[in-house]
Motif scaffolding. Structure first.
Motif, PDB file in Angstrom:
ATOM      1  N   PHE A   7      10.938  34.967   0.907  1.00  0.00           N
ATOM      2  CA  PHE A   7      11.559  34.123   0.242  1.00  0.00           C
ATOM      3  C   PHE A   7      12.934  34.214   0.770  1.00  0.00           C
ATOM      4  O   PHE A   7      13.640  35.196   1.608  1.00  0.00           O
ATOM      5  CB  PHE A   7      11.414  34.585  -1.432  1.00  0.00           C
ATOM      6  N   SER A   9      16.746  33.605  -1.427  1.00  0.00           N
ATOM      7  CA  SER A   9      17.242  33.255  -2.727  1.00  0.00           C
ATOM      8  C   SER A   9      18.757  33.479  -2.657  1.00  0.00           C
ATOM      9  O   SER A   9      19.238  34.216  -1.826  1.00  0.00           O
ATOM     10  CB  SER A   9      16.586  34.110  -3.600  1.00  0.00           C
ATOM     11  N   GLY A  12      19.220  34.224  -7.075  1.00  0.00           N
ATOM     12  CA  GLY A  12      18.155  35.191  -8.052  1.00  0.00           C
ATOM     13  C   GLY A  12      16.823  34.288  -8.452  1.00  0.00           C
ATOM     14  O   GLY A  12      15.936  35.121  -8.684  1.00  0.00           O
ATOM     15  N   THR A  14      14.981  32.157  -6.787  1.00  0.00           N
ATOM     16  CA  THR A  14      13.778  32.182  -5.894  1.00  0.00           C
ATOM     17  C   THR A  14      13.300  33.478  -5.887  1.00  0.00           C
ATOM     18  O   THR A  14      12.042  33.645  -5.490  1.00  0.00           O
ATOM     19  CB  THR A  14      14.242  31.661  -4.537  1.00  0.00           C
ATOM     20  N   LYS A  15      14.066  34.275  -5.797  1.00  0.00           N
ATOM     21  CA  LYS A  15      13.507  35.945  -5.529  1.00  0.00           C
ATOM     22  C   LYS A  15      12.488  36.051  -6.963  1.00  0.00           C
ATOM     23  O   LYS A  15      11.313  36.721  -6.969  1.00  0.00           O
ATOM     24  CB  LYS A  15      14.509  36.927  -5.785  1.00  0.00           C
ATOM     25  N   LYS A  16      12.958  35.704  -7.928  1.00  0.00           N
ATOM     26  CA  LYS A  16      11.985  35.843  -9.177  1.00  0.00           C
ATOM     27  C   LYS A  16      10.654  35.074  -9.146  1.00  0.00           C
ATOM     28  O   LYS A  16       9.591  35.418  -9.372  1.00  0.00           O
ATOM     29  CB  LYS A  16      13.000  35.319 -10.395  1.00  0.00           C
ATOM     30  N   ALA A  18       9.509  34.270  -6.228  1.00  0.00           N
ATOM     31  CA  ALA A  18       8.327  34.955  -5.267  1.00  0.00           C
ATOM     32  C   ALA A  18       7.915  36.179  -5.881  1.00  0.00           C
ATOM     33  O   ALA A  18       6.961  36.585  -5.521  1.00  0.00           O
ATOM     34  CB  ALA A  18       9.532  35.509  -3.855  1.00  0.00           C
ATOM     35  N   LYS A  19       8.653  36.978  -6.731  1.00  0.00           N
ATOM     36  CA  LYS A  19       7.928  38.116  -7.228  1.00  0.00           C
ATOM     37  C   LYS A  19       6.710  37.713  -8.233  1.00  0.00           C
ATOM     38  O   LYS A  19       5.610  38.530  -8.389  1.00  0.00           O
ATOM     39  CB  LYS A  19       8.905  38.969  -8.317  1.00  0.00           C
ATOM     40  N   ASP A  36      12.240  39.565   2.166  1.00  0.00           N
ATOM     41  CA  ASP A  36      13.337  38.681   1.904  1.00  0.00           C
ATOM     42  C   ASP A  36      14.126  38.205   3.437  1.00  0.00           C
ATOM     43  O   ASP A  36      14.362  39.209   3.969  1.00  0.00           O
ATOM     44  CB  ASP A  36      14.415  39.715   1.180  1.00  0.00           C
TER      45      ASP A  36
END
Length: 175
Positions: A7, A9, A12, A14-16, A18-19, A36
């Motif tokens: 990912f 991001s 934040g 896009t990180k969310k 991805a998770k 990341d």
């Protein structure tokens, strides 16, 4: 069988995303690796990886440079695996913005010559706590195009989690 989730991001969301993709993959019984693209210390191994899901946010019409750099640096590895691309933007949240959102994804694919097996435009989020006056005005008048928007709301997600889960699950069926 391992799913590599990469990912890029900025704020934040896009990180969310991805998770969340990692959770969906694990629920499907697959092992995962979450990376990341901005972390220069991260060494990425494609050993045992059958599928790669790449997620990147859009800011000012572009995906993060380090994310695009990751795609370029791993072109051969990506070409030999099933790939899914998730392009995360506010434009994807609105019917009249979907064409722009697709343009952002297409431009990134042209720059990197990346040709994913599957892609999805994912609606992003607004995080006003980090915006200055100028950014708030751009958000209000350019991105949200006059829609009712309360800048005192510090976070608002447009992401359709059910649509994302369904698309990822469908992509993973072949693993």
């Amino acid at each position: 069988m391992t799913v590599l989730i990469v990912f890029g991001s900025v704020e934040g969301q896009t990180k969310k995303v991805a998770k969340f993709v990692e959770k969906v993959s694990r629920c499907a019984g697959l092992s995962t690796r979450l990376v990341d693209a901005a972390d220069e210390r991260e060494t990425v191994s494609f050993d045992g990886v059958t599928s790669v899901i790449l997620a990147a946010s859009v800011h000012e019409r572009r995906h993060p440079a380090r994310f695009e750099g990751f795609v370029l640096a791993h072109e051969k590895e990506l070409d030999t695996r099933r790939t899914m691309f998730l392009s995360v933007s506010l434009s994807a949240a609105f019917p009249e913005g979907r064409e722009d959102a697709q343009d952002y994804a297409d431009e990134m694919k042209m720059r990197t010559e990346f040709d994913p097996d599957c892609e999805l435009l994912v609606a992003g989020a607004v995080r006003t706590r980090s915006y200055d006056y100028y950014a708030t005005q751009v958000l209000r008048h350019v991105v949200l195009r006059g829609r009712n928007f309360d800048p005192s709301v510090q976070e608002y997600e447009f992401t359709d989690w059910d649509e994302l889960e369904s698309a990822v699950a469908e992509f993973l069926k072949s693993d």
